[in-house]
Scaffold this motif. Structure first.
Motif, PDB file in Angstrom:
ATOM      1  N   UNK A  25       0.839  -1.196   0.000  1.00 38.86           N
ATOM      2  CA  UNK A  25       0.000   0.000   0.000  1.00 38.86           C
ATOM      3  C   UNK A  25       0.874   1.245   0.000  1.00 38.86           C
ATOM      4  N   UNK A  26       0.222   2.406  -0.200  1.00 39.23           N
ATOM      5  CA  UNK A  26       0.916   3.696  -0.140  1.00 39.23           C
ATOM      6  C   UNK A  26       0.594   4.409   1.171  1.00 39.23           C
ATOM      7  N   UNK A  27       0.398   3.668   2.213  1.00 40.84           N
ATOM      8  CA  UNK A  27      -0.091   4.229   3.470  1.00 40.84           C
ATOM      9  C   UNK A  27       0.817   5.313   4.026  1.00 40.84           C
ATOM     10  N   UNK A  28       2.131   5.170   3.868  1.00 48.83           N
ATOM     11  CA  UNK A  28       3.073   6.125   4.448  1.00 48.83           C
ATOM     12  C   UNK A  28       3.550   7.183   3.458  1.00 48.83           C
ATOM     13  N   UNK A  29       3.165   7.067   2.191  1.00 47.20           N
ATOM     14  CA  UNK A  29       3.668   7.989   1.171  1.00 47.20           C
ATOM     15  C   UNK A  29       2.793   9.237   1.091  1.00 47.20           C
ATOM     16  N   UNK A  30       3.419  10.389   0.802  1.00 42.43           N
ATOM     17  CA  UNK A  30       2.666  11.641   0.720  1.00 42.43           C
ATOM     18  C   UNK A  30       3.443  12.673  -0.083  1.00 42.43           C
ATOM     19  N   UNK A  31       2.709  13.688  -0.537  1.00 41.28           N
ATOM     20  CA  UNK A  31       3.295  14.867  -1.172  1.00 41.28           C
ATOM     21  C   UNK A  31       3.156  16.020  -0.183  1.00 41.28           C
ATOM     22  N   UNK A  32       4.254  16.716   0.083  1.00 40.39           N
ATOM     23  CA  UNK A  32       4.255  17.786   1.077  1.00 40.39           C
ATOM     24  C   UNK A  32       4.634  19.102   0.401  1.00 40.39           C
ATOM     25  N   UNK A  33       3.795  20.120   0.577  1.00 39.84           N
ATOM     26  CA  UNK A  33       4.104  21.477   0.120  1.00 39.84           C
ATOM     27  C   UNK A  33       4.351  22.303   1.375  1.00 39.84           C
ATOM     28  N   UNK A  34       5.590  22.731   1.558  1.00 39.31           N
ATOM     29  CA  UNK A  34       6.020  23.364   2.803  1.00 39.31           C
ATOM     30  C   UNK A  34       6.641  24.728   2.499  1.00 39.31           C
ATOM     31  N   UNK A  35       6.958  25.522   3.523  1.00 35.56           N
ATOM     32  CA  UNK A  35       7.681  26.774   3.286  1.00 35.56           C
ATOM     33  C   UNK A  35       9.035  26.496   2.644  1.00 35.56           C
ATOM     34  N   UNK A  36       9.436  27.283   1.641  1.00 33.55           N
ATOM     35  CA  UNK A  36      10.736  27.070   0.998  1.00 33.55           C
ATOM     36  C   UNK A  36      11.879  27.163   2.007  1.00 33.55           C
ATOM     37  N   UNK A  37      12.919  26.379   1.773  1.00 36.23           N
ATOM     38  CA  UNK A  37      14.066  26.363   2.686  1.00 36.23           C
ATOM     39  C   UNK A  37      15.309  26.979   2.070  1.00 36.23           C
TER      40      UNK A  37
END
Length: 219
Positions: free
Chosen positions: A70-82
């Motif tokens: 499964x993809x249970x732990x996978x995600x796409x994250x849009x965060x503040x630029x570093x």
């Protein structure tokens, strides 16, 4: 004498009011400038500039988990630029996170839509989009892989959709092409059943229809 004093007082009051008006206008400009300086002006950005900002803000967490059940732990994250200018954007960007499956066919990889999630991002907070569990494993022993992309602006039109060049089983991120500059990032996911892709790669090509040598009955 009294008229002179009255005129003087009136003139002084008028001049004082003018000075106060100028001071107020100056303070308003300083305040507006201070507010504008607190955020990054993106009002005139092109699609390429929006993608460049998104490229510093998007991350793909554990996409290799797709090789498991499964993809249970996978995600796409849009965060503040570093990196670079890390100020919050003055105008939030419309961001799309879209998922597809690619299935190996005789005519080339076949693209199928799975899910698209729209969000707003300005670099002030972190947004997380989980991988859909409906990223299929493929049917009829076909080689199927998932694809995810994060991009700025409106949903992709027909000519902007991704395509994979070459063999799907051996393809990598660099083999995925989009018809737009708005892409901030993408990942071609590993096959959840790699044996199917390996089997497709090991299939021999079609036998030649004719012989390269002379036929024994050739006159």
């Amino acid at each position: 004498m009294q008229r002179t004093q009255t005129r003087f007082r009136h003139g002084a009051l008028t001049a004082g009011a003018a000075v106060l008006a100028l001071l107020a206008a100056g303070c308003a400009k300083v305040s507006a400038g201070t507010q504008a300086g607190d955020c990054r002006d993106d009002g005139d950005w092109s699609g390429r500039q929006e993608a460049a900002w998104l490229r510093t803000a998007v991350a793909f967490h554990r996409p290799a988990d797709g090789a498991g059940p499964s993809y249970e732990e996978a995600s796409v994250v849009v965060r503040p630029p570093r990196t670079g200018d890390v100020r919050v954007l003055c105008r939030p960007l419309d961001v799309q996170v879209e998922f597809w499956t690619l299935t190996a066919r005789a005519t080339g990889p076949e693209l199928s839509f799975v899910l698209r999630y729209g969000l707003s991002a300005d670099g002030s907070r972190t947004r997380t989009v989980a991988f859909p569990s409906s990223l299929a494993t493929g049917q009829d022993a076909t080689c199927t892989r998932g694809l995810v992309a994060a991009y700025a602006g409106r949903p992709l039109a027909g000519g902007e959709l991704p395509r994979v060049t070459g063999d799907l089983a051996a393809a990598g991120d660099a083999d995925v092409r989009f018809g737009t500059e708005r892409i901030g990032g993408h990942r071609l996911l590993p096959a959840r059943d790699s044996a199917r892709c390996d089997a497709n790669r090991s299939k021999p090509g079609p036998a030649p229809t004719g012989s390269a040598g002379w036929d024994i009955y050739h006159p």
